[in-house]
Design a protein around this motif. Sequence first.
Motif, PDB file in Angstrom:
ATOM      1  N   GLY A  41     -10.412  21.953 -12.634  1.00  0.00           N
ATOM      2  CA  GLY A  41     -11.600  21.268 -13.147  1.00  0.00           C
ATOM      3  C   GLY A  41     -11.245  20.144 -14.108  1.00  0.00           C
ATOM      4  N   ASP A  42     -10.273  20.394 -14.980  1.00  0.00           N
ATOM      5  CA  ASP A  42      -9.841  19.352 -15.916  1.00  0.00           C
ATOM      6  C   ASP A  42      -9.233  18.163 -15.190  1.00  0.00           C
ATOM      7  N   THR A  43      -8.459  18.421 -14.166  1.00  0.00           N
ATOM      8  CA  THR A  43      -7.831  17.351 -13.390  1.00  0.00           C
ATOM      9  C   THR A  43      -8.885  16.505 -12.682  1.00  0.00           C
ATOM     10  N   ILE A  44      -9.887  17.160 -12.110  1.00  0.00           N
ATOM     11  CA  ILE A  44     -10.960  16.443 -11.418  1.00  0.00           C
ATOM     12  C   ILE A  44     -11.744  15.586 -12.415  1.00  0.00           C
ATOM     13  N   THR A  45     -12.036  16.136 -13.589  1.00  0.00           N
ATOM     14  CA  THR A  45     -12.757  15.381 -14.614  1.00  0.00           C
ATOM     15  C   THR A  45     -11.934  14.189 -15.094  1.00  0.00           C
ATOM     16  N   TYR A  46     -10.649  14.386 -15.307  1.00  0.00           N
ATOM     17  CA  TYR A  46      -9.779  13.297 -15.738  1.00  0.00           C
ATOM     18  C   TYR A  46      -9.743  12.188 -14.687  1.00  0.00           C
ATOM     19  N   GLY A  47      -9.638  12.570 -13.431  1.00  0.00           N
ATOM     20  CA  GLY A  47      -9.638  11.579 -12.354  1.00  0.00           C
ATOM     21  C   GLY A  47     -10.929  10.787 -12.304  1.00  0.00           C
ATOM     22  N   LYS A  48     -12.042  11.454 -12.548  1.00  0.00           N
ATOM     23  CA  LYS A  48     -13.339  10.758 -12.557  1.00  0.00           C
ATOM     24  C   LYS A  48     -13.414   9.779 -13.714  1.00  0.00           C
ATOM     25  N   LEU A  49     -12.941  10.179 -14.884  1.00  0.00           N
ATOM     26  CA  LEU A  49     -12.957   9.292 -16.041  1.00  0.00           C
ATOM     27  C   LEU A  49     -12.028   8.101 -15.839  1.00  0.00           C
TER      28      LEU A  49
END
Length: 128
Positions: A41-49
């Motif tokens: 989840g953190d990786t997906i959020t970082y990629g979105k940001l």
Amino acid sequence: MAAGFALTGLSGGNAVMMTISNVLKGCGVGMAGSMALGMVGDTITYGKLKSGIDTVGMGNAGISATQKIGLGLGQAVFGWGLTAAGMDGTPDAQGIAQPESVTAAINFMYGWLPAVMAGVMFILFLLF
């Protein structure tokens, strides 16, 4: 987790040591499993940001696919190990014991192989 697997290999069938090793394994696997899903989840959020592209579906599908492949390969390795050790299902149906090589292979794959793999993962985590 590695200590629990190594203790399983050293237990020699002692019920108390097996119980302690299973508790250690459970604690280690539980912590690793909960961290892994949080990291996705953190990786997906970082990629979105970073990129502005929301890849929630792709990220979750990727982790689901790798978990399924890993579980399938783990069971296949166990089957291949039993075959290499001379496992034959026919004697079991007739009440005849398996060769000692099969028991040794089961003990190795249940205790020592996971301990070695956990040690390799630990070293890789230290390097990266």
